[in-house]
Design a protein around this motif. Sequence first.
Motif: not given
Length: 127
Positions: A23, A25, A27-31, A53, A72, A74, A76-77
């Motif tokens: 997980t 924290y 920052f977002t895992l989108d990128n 990504s 993945k 998204y 729940k990041n």
Amino acid sequence: QVQLVESGGGLVQPGGSLRLSCTAYGFTLDNYAIGWFRQAPGKEREGISCISSGGLSTNYEDSLKGRFTISKDYAKNTVYLQMDSLKPEDTAVYFCAAGLGLTYFCPTTPDPKYAYWGQGTQVTVSS
């Protein structure tokens, strides 16, 4: 504060399964692409799998393909590593790492592109 936290490790019998979570924290895992790695005592860190990504592609070390699955969530990041048919030789500390970009391809090696690393979670496979 940018942080990756792994969880889900533990003691499991041979043939059993575990699902590890990574997980993010701060920052977002989108990128970010996420890679999973492991290190057994006295051995070098080795790659397991990664997901790009955009989630467009996944990559696995050949020796682990078929037993390990990366995914993945998204919302729940979080990135998961489902591990099935575990063997004693899978015993190691498992780490996740995040690399910016890597939209269409991600390396399974501990590449310098993976800028953020978690602290690891212990997986022990033993009867």
